[in-house]
Design an enzyme around this catalytic site. Structure first.
Site, PDB file in Angstrom:
ATOM      1  N   GLU A  28      -1.286   8.671  11.839  1.00  0.00           N
ATOM      2  CA  GLU A  28      -1.034   9.455  10.625  1.00  0.00           C
ATOM      3  C   GLU A  28      -2.354   9.893   9.986  1.00  0.00           C
ATOM      4  OE1 GLU A  28       1.430   7.694   7.634  1.00  0.00           O
ATOM      5  OE2 GLU A  28       2.867   6.869   9.074  1.00  0.00           O
TER       6      GLU A  28
ATOM      7  N   GLU B  17       3.787   0.349   9.445  1.00  0.00           N
ATOM      8  CA  GLU B  17       2.818  -0.185   8.482  1.00  0.00           C
ATOM      9  C   GLU B  17       3.199  -1.576   7.967  1.00  0.00           C
ATOM     10  OE1 GLU B  17       0.885   3.887   6.605  1.00  0.00           O
ATOM     11  OE2 GLU B  17       2.442   2.867   5.462  1.00  0.00           O
TER      12      GLU B  17
END
Length: 676
Positions: A308, A151
């Site tokens: 995710e 991320e």
């Protein structure tokens, strides 16, 4: 196919066995993973401190054990490089790794995403550990894909970044004179004579909170520079892996419409796009669908990874609601229907401490399989085993595209006026939402995408028109395409300098209009879009707000006019015949009813048909593989819905049932229909 070793929809997620020191727990994990149909575990995401306890020492024995243990039980590895958070010893010995924030404050060690992307120390050690991991596991049969960092995001304003920014600008513009012209530095006496006079735009210089900037050109370039800097960090690790690993794909997890990085540029460096999907309790289903389509569009329709999603609830939003029964399965198939070839969760076992201990997991704190969430995961795992490779590599064939551009978004957000309420992503979503309600398949595309494959191209708030794009649009329309854009379009070039000669600048020719002024009112104040006559589904009057272009036609037809204020009777909706095609201009921000009726009319005129007529709250999407169409029908409602399939005969892929005519779809239910 992402990796032929596992020719099915991957099912698994983030696993952090280093957070427990218990053979009993590790054995239980493997037992329960097998029960749930988990076949991929993402390892080593935040383990840098464990892997490298000091500058000279590397320790991967623990990782050997976990990868081998999982593989012996039929579970593959998505192997991360561990560089998402630097070790404490590094921050202590080399403080250049620590970021300086927007306010000019030097961070201390802590949290994550805490590394300066232009720190020589961070770059050296992150590249080194990625290479060591690749050298060690290059031939390990368990490793399906490499996961660089995690991320990426956040900006830094330190001295290293300042120096790197000056070099980046020198490389981009070549001479200081060209930079001064591009930034219009004659304004407010900002003329630069040396590169080292330029400082990062933050709270200490050009910017204030909420994207307020005195010099949009500087701020725009700093966003480009920081996105590029973080991308350079990714590429360092990517290349370090590639020195040892020839074919195994490499990715990093993106975050949907995350504002700070230009994901179209990033996607060029990724073998497969992956992203993390975390809708809030009030996120519209169409917004999640749009984001899946955007992630698919980053690589021109290539299937992506859902890296995710939470199995139950998040921990970091204001209101962390549970996913209601059936919702996790429903949203998983929403992702698959829009191009995902993996469904992975964060996390596989719930943490016992720190800020993610209340983030949902496949294995809850109770520690056994007798939970609602685990049983839902196990059902999904069973279905994915049943599906096998049926849907892998299937493509979405859309004839309508919506343009999304991060640099244009930055420019809109940085604009000094005309309205603080103008939200680029929201305006894009309004058009997407209308097509979603009409069950029209959409591609989300960047400005570099070939337009000729589409019948309709929509570019909401195309404020920044990049070099050559207007000609690209003209060619598309001239050859029979339908182009649609809106208010506050065609205003500036790539350096945020206004295109003189009247708005919408370079788009004026194809649109056949020019805008004299732009009125901005409080969002609660409205005007009306009054149709001059019935056209398709459009009829009567609709509401509009926010911004109001005062336009004059120069060849275009005025289809609708404003209904009030001093510009009553001026055009608000126009269409221009241009070559074989047509170009529409929407001069204000319309209500949802208008957009549904308008886009239905546009699609009908262009010959674009909906996938299926379904009740409100039921989503449709379609993937195609080897000539076989798979139609996904997803019921987001809390009650069953009647689905009319007409005379067509379908086979429901999950159950094998033959369906036609009318069928009932349960609340939160899913159909995957293959036309017989």
């Amino acid at each position: 196919m992402i990796n032929e070793k596992l020719p099915k929809i991957w099912h698994g997620g983030d696993y952090n066995p280093e957070q427990w020191d218990s053979q009993e727990i590790w054995d239980e994990d493997v037992r329960m993973f097998k029960l749930a149909g988990i076949d991929v575990a993402t390892l080593n995401v935040f383990s840098w401190a464990l892997n490298q306890p000091n500058e000279e020492t590397y320790n991967f024995d623990w990782l050997d054990d976990k990868i081998n243990r999982l593989y012996e039980n039929g579970i593959y590895t998505c192997l991360a490089t561990s560089t998402a958070a630097h070790p404490a010893w590094m921050a202590k010995k080399y403080p250049d790794v620590l970021r300086v924030d927007f306010y000019g404050r030097k961070r201390k060690f802590g949290s994550r995403h805490n590394s300066c992307p232009n720190s020589p120390t961070y770059r050296e050690y992150s590249e080194k550990i990625a290479g060591k991991l690749a050298e060690r596991y290059k031939d390990h049969p368990a490793v399906l894909i490499w996961h660089v960092s995690n991320e990426y995001g956040g900006y830094c304003y330190c001295d290293n970044c300042q120096t790197a920014f000056q070099k980046w600008l020198s490389d981009k513009y070549g001479t200081i004179e060209k930079l001064n012209k591009a930034w219009n530095t004659g304004f407010w006496g900002h003329t630069f004579y040396e590169w080292d006079e330029i400082v990062p735009p933050n709270m200490l210089s050009e910017e204030r909170e909420n994207n307020e900037s005195d010099f949009q050109g500087i701020s725009l370039d700093y966003r480009r520079f920081q996105s590029d800097s973080l991308l350079d960090c990714y590429k360092l690790e990517y290349n370090a892996i590639r020195k040892h690993v020839a074919k195994t794909p490499i990715t990093t997890n993106l975050m949907g419409t995350y504002p700070m990085l230009d994901y179209f540029k990033w996607a060029k460096e990724m073998d497969v796009v992956s992203w993390d999907n975390y809708p809030a309790i009030d996120t519209p289903y169409s917004y999640t669908a749009m984001t899946h389509d955007l992630m698919r569009g980053l690589k021109s329709g290539q299937p992506f990874m859902l890296m995710e999603q939470t199995p139950s609830q998040q921990n970091w939003q204001p209101y962390n609601s549970l996913k209601r029964p059936g919702v996790m399965r429903l949203w998983s198939y929403q992702a698959i229907g829009r191009g995902a070839d993996t469904i992975l969760y964060f996390q596989l076992r719930r943490s016992v401490g720190a800020c993610e201990k209340y983030h949902g997991a496949v294995i809850e704190h109770v520690g056994h399989e007798n939970t609602r969430v685990f049983n839902e995961v196990a059902q999904i795992g069973k279905e994915f085993n049943q599906l096998g490779d049926t849907l892998l590599d299937a493509r979405v064939n859309a004839k309508v595209a919506i343009v999304f551009d991060w640099e244009n978004r930055w420019a809109v957000e940085l604009s000094s006026g005309p309205s603080v309420s103008l939200d680029y992503v929201n305006e894009v979503h309004k058009y997407y939402d209308a097509l979603y309600k009409l069950n029209v398949q959409v591609d989300m595309i960047g400005v570099e995408e070939d337009l000729s494959q589409y019948d309709v191209v929509i570019a909401p708030v195309l404020y920044m028109v990049k070099e050559g794009y207007a000609a690209k649009v003209e060619s598309f329309v001239e050859n029979g395409g339908t182009f649609l854009t809106t208010f506050f379009s065609g205003i500036v070039n790539e350096t945020d300098i206004v295109t003189l000669g009247g708005y919408p600048g370079e788009l004026r020719n194809v649109l056949g209009v020019w805008a004299e002024e732009i009125d901005a009112l409080h969002p609660d104040e409205t005007n009306q879009i009054v149709l001059k006559d019935t056209r398709g589904k459009m009829n009567g009057s609709y509401s509009c707000n926010l911004l109001f272009d005062l336009i004059h036609t120069e060849g275009a037809e005025a289809v609708a006019e404003y209904g009030s204020d001093f510009y009553k009777g001026m055009p608000v909706l126009t269409v221009n015949q241009f070559g074989k095609g047509k170009a529409w201009y929407v001069a204000s921000s319309p209500d949802a009813d208008f957009l549904v009726d308008f886009l239905q009319t546009v699609c009908e005129e262009a010959g674009v048909e909906p996938l299926l007529a379904v009740p409100e709250g039921v989503e449709t999407t379609e993937r195609v593989k080897d000539g076989q169409t798979y139609l996904f029908v997803l019921n987001h409602n809390n009650e069953e819905a009647a689905i009319e399939l007409g005379d067509s005969e379908y086979k429901e892929v999950l159950t094998g049932q033959q369906l036609s005519g009318s069928t009932q779809l349960e609340a939160k239910g899913v159909l995957i229909l293959a036309k017989a």
